[in-house]
Design a protein around this motif. Structure first.
Motif, short mmCIF file in Angstrom:
data_model
loop_
_atom_site.label_atom_id
_atom_site.label_comp_id
_atom_site.label_asym_id
_atom_site.label_seq_id
_atom_site.Cartn_x
_atom_site.Cartn_y
_atom_site.Cartn_z
N TYR B 179 -2.61 7.47 12.14
CA TYR B 179 -3.78 8.30 11.86
C TYR B 179 -4.07 8.45 10.38
CZ TYR B 179 -3.12 9.37 16.74
OH TYR B 179 -2.98 9.25 18.09
N LEU B 180 -3.30 7.77 9.51
CA LEU B 180 -3.53 7.92 8.07
C LEU B 180 -4.59 6.93 7.61
CD1 LEU B 180 0.07 8.55 6.75
CD2 LEU B 180 -1.86 10.14 6.73
N ASP B 181 -5.34 7.32 6.56
CA ASP B 181 -6.38 6.44 6.04
C ASP B 181 -5.77 5.33 5.19
OD1 ASP B 181 -7.01 7.57 2.88
OD2 ASP B 181 -5.70 8.69 4.24
N GLY B 182 -6.56 4.28 4.97
CA GLY B 182 -6.09 3.10 4.24
C GLY B 182 -5.66 3.43 2.82
N TYR B 183 -6.37 4.33 2.16
CA TYR B 183 -6.05 4.65 0.77
C TYR B 183 -4.66 5.26 0.66
CZ TYR B 183 -6.39 6.44 -3.95
OH TYR B 183 -6.14 6.70 -5.26
N THR B 184 -4.34 6.17 1.59
CA THR B 184 -3.03 6.82 1.57
C THR B 184 -1.93 5.80 1.80
OG1 THR B 184 -4.00 8.86 2.41
CG2 THR B 184 -1.64 8.61 2.70
#
Lengths: 197, 197
Positions: B179-184
């Protein structure tokens, strides 16, 4: 306790507000809504002091009689008995009922020390006796305590020539059969209406 | 407008409170919590008037200096730059940081007329210059405006022998990769740490 902690604490008297959301409210008010916060404090104080129970029906009002009891266009021979003033808002919203109301002070609950006197049934009897009431509509939610309340209302009004009715029980608009409880479905079956009548 | 309608309206200045929940709050306060409602009005007025920004760091306080700036046990050579006073609560909650703070007045946003002066960067420079600050930790959320804010802080502090750091970016505790975004995830990969060091 400092002013911010005291406010975080005090906000939790509002339904649905816990410590986290109270803190968020305080920081947002302090950051950019101080005037609105002061206005809210003023409105709150005003309402808590000025709003009282209507002398006739116990609905909330700032005068002696509420907006509904003092409206000559309302049919004053019909009383709708509700459990709280908030229920009046919901019924008025439906725009179907043109009579007057009677707000009970809760429902019969012997464990909480609430008997017929405490919830205001003698006052209901007095109104029926002195105001030529023709119909009393009971609009209470279905529960064990409500059954006791129904029973006491019937008993107290038995000597008078007044028609006692209750709201129809059945499937609510938009209600999905799959998610309805057995009692509701059994009421809906019992009270089924003919389509080809 | 009567007192109840005014209160229903005023309550909607609180975050997360709409017309329906405001109405529920009013009826519940009137029914059984009038004293607590009056107490809330008092606390609200008190906090809106008494709570001000700390002269040094702009944290909320009732005196001239906040609890943290006036605590001699805090390391006053380290400043942590945050976007709002609410962020201080979260950092203090982690019980890891023993330095002082500097609360920006928002973030750089030319469209809203917020430049380096408006958000208080000259004051940050003055503190670094006059208080022998050794480290400035930037603790701002990642966004386009924050990048601009980082840039201006670096520029304004360039003449001073102060170490500039930022909070580590990576996977939050309990964070599910799915569920984490690509940037993170890309930050977490770039900043990966050796396990056998």
């Amino acid at each position: 306790m400092d002013a911010m902690d005291a406010l975080v604490d005090a906000l939790q008297c509002l339904p649905g507000v816990g410590p986290k959301s109270a803190q968020r409210m305080v920081y947002q008010l302090l950051k950019s809504k101080r005037q609105r916060g002061l206005h809210l404090a003023h409105c709150l104080q005003d309402a808590m002091i000025k709003v009282q129970a209507c002398e006739k029906c116990a609905n909330y009002t700032e005068g002696a009689l509420c907006r509904i009891c003092s409206d000559p266009a309302r049919a004053d021979r019909t009383l709708c008995v509700v459990e709280s003033a908030a229920d009046i808002v919901a019924i008025e919203h439906s725009q179907t009922y043109k009579g007057c109301y009677f707000v009970l002070n809760g429902k019969i609950s012997p464990l909480d020390g609430l008997g017929p006197e405490e919830i205001g049934l003698p006052k209901l009897r007095d109104r029926v006796e002195h105001e030529n009431i023709e119909e009393v509509i009971i609009a209470l939610p279905t529960s064990v305590e409500t059954h006791a309340t129904y029973h006491f209302i019937q008993k107290i009004l038995a000597p008078y020539a007044v028609q006692l009715t209750q709201l129809a029980h059945g499937i609510p608009s938009g209600g999905d059969l799959e998610y309805l409880d057995g009692y509701t479905i059994s009421s809906a079956l019992k009270n089924r209406a003919a389509l080809n009548a």
